[in-house]
Write a protein that holds these residues in place. Structure first.
Motif, mmCIF file in Angstrom:
data_model
loop_
_atom_site.group_PDB
_atom_site.id
_atom_site.type_symbol
_atom_site.label_atom_id
_atom_site.label_comp_id
_atom_site.label_asym_id
_atom_site.label_seq_id
_atom_site.Cartn_x
_atom_site.Cartn_y
_atom_site.Cartn_z
ATOM 1 N N HIS A 87 -2.577 -8.165 -2.543
ATOM 2 C CA HIS A 87 -2.155 -6.792 -2.194
ATOM 3 C C HIS A 87 -1.860 -5.996 -3.464
ATOM 4 O O HIS A 87 -0.904 -6.302 -4.190
ATOM 5 C CB HIS A 87 -0.921 -6.831 -1.285
ATOM 6 C CG HIS A 87 -0.424 -5.469 -0.919
ATOM 7 N ND1 HIS A 87 -1.094 -4.612 -0.076
ATOM 8 C CD2 HIS A 87 0.696 -4.783 -1.301
ATOM 9 C CE1 HIS A 87 -0.421 -3.490 0.062
ATOM 10 N NE2 HIS A 87 0.672 -3.566 -0.676
ATOM 11 N N ASP B 4 1.513 -6.213 -5.625
ATOM 12 C CA ASP B 4 1.822 -4.879 -5.104
ATOM 13 C C ASP B 4 2.033 -3.848 -6.215
ATOM 14 O O ASP B 4 2.858 -2.953 -6.089
ATOM 15 C CB ASP B 4 3.036 -4.902 -4.149
ATOM 16 C CG ASP B 4 3.195 -3.588 -3.381
ATOM 17 O OD1 ASP B 4 2.189 -2.882 -3.189
ATOM 18 O OD2 ASP B 4 4.333 -3.261 -2.992
ATOM 19 N N HIS C 66 0.859 -2.267 5.542
ATOM 20 C CA HIS C 66 2.232 -2.632 5.200
ATOM 21 C C HIS C 66 3.035 -2.829 6.488
ATOM 22 O O HIS C 66 2.761 -2.182 7.495
ATOM 23 C CB HIS C 66 2.899 -1.521 4.382
ATOM 24 C CG HIS C 66 2.262 -1.245 3.053
ATOM 25 N ND1 HIS C 66 1.340 -0.247 2.865
ATOM 26 C CD2 HIS C 66 2.422 -1.851 1.851
ATOM 27 C CE1 HIS C 66 0.971 -0.233 1.589
ATOM 28 N NE2 HIS C 66 1.603 -1.194 0.948
ATOM 29 N N HIS D 97 -2.553 -1.763 -5.354
ATOM 30 C CA HIS D 97 -2.975 -0.368 -5.121
ATOM 31 C C HIS D 97 -3.717 0.160 -6.349
ATOM 32 O O HIS D 97 -3.115 0.304 -7.423
ATOM 33 C CB HIS D 97 -1.762 0.521 -4.856
ATOM 34 C CG HIS D 97 -1.039 0.202 -3.594
ATOM 35 N ND1 HIS D 97 -1.160 0.970 -2.456
ATOM 36 C CD2 HIS D 97 -0.174 -0.803 -3.274
ATOM 37 C CE1 HIS D 97 -0.393 0.460 -1.495
ATOM 38 N NE2 HIS D 97 0.203 -0.626 -1.965
ATOM 39 N N HIS E 29 4.616 -7.419 2.708
ATOM 40 C CA HIS E 29 6.086 -7.440 2.798
ATOM 41 C C HIS E 29 6.630 -8.259 3.971
ATOM 42 O O HIS E 29 6.990 -9.398 3.774
ATOM 43 C CB HIS E 29 6.673 -6.024 2.753
ATOM 44 C CG HIS E 29 6.110 -5.221 1.618
ATOM 45 N ND1 HIS E 29 6.208 -5.659 0.318
ATOM 46 C CD2 HIS E 29 5.375 -4.074 1.572
ATOM 47 C CE1 HIS E 29 5.595 -4.801 -0.482
ATOM 48 N NE2 HIS E 29 5.073 -3.835 0.254
HETATM 49 ZN ZN LIG Z 1 1.745 -1.852 -1.145
#
Ligand SMILES: [Zn+2]
Length: 426
Positions: free
Chosen positions: A72, A315, A227, A74, A266
């Motif tokens: 995960h 993340d 998420h 971005h 998460h």
């Molecule tokens: Zn994220």
């Protein structure tokens, strides 16, 4: 093409270390041909079989590991890691959304793709599941760059149609035709795969989530990436927006978004019912310790996920490091606060074959074994004197690896191979 022969210490996992002893060779020869690992054997066996060890590249001062897998991350957030002072909902407004707005400019987005991949390669990450931005071209430019490098990548256009700045919202068509086109263009092209990517329940209307679920039905094999249950304020907002749902996880389930190829970052505050629902659907929760600590989101209790699919990830940019070693170190501390000591073998398994299995790629990547794609890293400790000294005083492999996790970071990744080719050398 002649095979590459690497002589090195070599470690990988064939299953969870609680049930499978690690595959460790203190002096191994790994053969790579056409992007695949074709053999792994001890140097003694290699020599006994009549081969000449002089034909191997000598990397005996390194430890070969499978490349790290980041479940995960971005793409548009590479300039905002380490942004001060906020928790999730304010962090999105203050940092993430402004950063993603810049990706409206295709040239700008394109210029970020290579640095983003290089940051991962420098950290030893050879496969990732990445959010792009809401702009379809942000997925195109990242997929193109990954394809050019040979990297195995799962990515998708973000879907958002409410509760974000207007310039980041999908229009009347809900972003679905663009997603469809991107799936047709990229899913299954070389080493690339597509993830239907609703940001989270707060930023999508029920209609958009239903459309996202339909994409997962229409294109079997695509991933769902989103998420879930990160922050108490977010959870309260979801309960308000979806009053008929029995829980946050149930919101996604109602729209067909809990699939065996779903990744949910998460999951910190999930109830037992939600965890059971995810387990029933075969969906994965992704542990993001540096992000969870940095944004003050909470401490995931990984011991509650023993019968469920759990992955681990950076993340970035809510997370603060591209390095999976650093991520595992922070994960260890999160576990300590929950009364659990995460063993170095278990942590390294998680970042390699464990993540590969969570991504349904466990037969393809995550191991150093014949038939696997040649995504590898070479670790070397002498670039960090404190670590090097600690390792010199280690009396077991486990102790050495724990030191690498706690004291190491991208500086001890000496080399990264993707699909058999060197993409980073320090
Ligand atoms: Zn994220």
């Amino acid at each position: 093409m002649a095979p590459k022969l690497l002589r090195s210490r070599c470690l990988s996992f064939s299953g969870p270390p609680e049930t499978h002893a690690p595959d460790y060779l203190p002096d191994a020869v790994v053969e790579i041909r056409d992007g695949f690992i074709t053999s792994v054997q001890s140097a003694a066996d290699f020599s006994t079989a009549g081969h000449n060890l002089d034909h191997c590249e000598d990397l005996r001062d390194c430890l070969l590991l499978p490349g790290f897998i980041d479940a995960h991350i971005h793409f548009p957030q590479l300039h905002i890691l380490a942004s001060f002072g906020t928790q999730l909902m304010d962090w999105l407004d203050s940092y993430a959304f402004p950063a993603e707005t810049k990706f409206a400019d295709r040239d700008y987005a394109e210029a970020q793709a290579e640095p983003f991949l290089q940051a991962m390669f420098a950290a030893g990450t050879t496969c990732a599941a990445a959010f792009t931005s809401v702009h379809p071209h942000s997925t195109d430019v990242l997929m193109q760059a990954a394809h050019a490098s040979g990297m195995r990548l799962i990515a998708g256009k973000v879907l958002m149609n409410r509760h974000a700045p207007p310039e980041l919202l999908d229009g009347k068509d809900l972003g679905l035709p663009a997603s469809r086109q991107l799936i047709e263009r990229w899913h299954g092209s070389g080493r690339l795969q597509y993830a239907v990517t609703p940001r989270f329940a707060v930023t999508s209307t029920p209609q958009q989530l239903a459309g996202a679920g339909q994409l997962a039905v229409d294109f079997p094999g695509v991933y769902v990436h989103s998420h879930l249950s990160e922050n108490p304020g977010e959870i309260a907002e979801v309960a308000k927006l979806f009053p008929d749902a029995s829980s946050y996880a149930d919101v996604y389930d109602r729209f067909g978004l809990l699939t065996p190829r779903s990744l949910y970052a998460h999951g910190i505050h999930l109830s037992d019912e939600e965890r059971n629902l995810l387990a029933e659907r075969g969906s994965t929760v992704v542990f993001c310790p540096t992000s969870n600590l940095f944004l003050g989101s909470g401490l995931l209790e990984i011991n509650r996920f023993q019968n469920q699919k759990l992955a681990v990830a950076t993340d970035v940019g809510g997370g603060t490091s591209y390095s999976l070693l650093t991520t595992l170190a922070e994960g260890y501390k999160v576990c300590q606060l929950n009364g659990l000591s995460w063993s170095p073998f278990a942590a390294l398994y998680a970042a390699t074959l464990g993540n590969a299995r969570a991504l349904d790629l466990g037969d393809v990547i995550g191991r150093i074994a014949p038939g696997y794609e040649a995504d590898l890293i070479a670790l070397k400790t002498d670039t960090i004197p404190v670590l090097d000294n600690r390792v010199a005083h280690a009396s077991s492999l486990e102790e050495e690896l724990f030191a690498c996790i706690m004291l190491g970071d991208e500086r001890c990744v000496a080399r990264t191979w993707v699909n058999g080719n060197v993409v980073m050398e320090r």
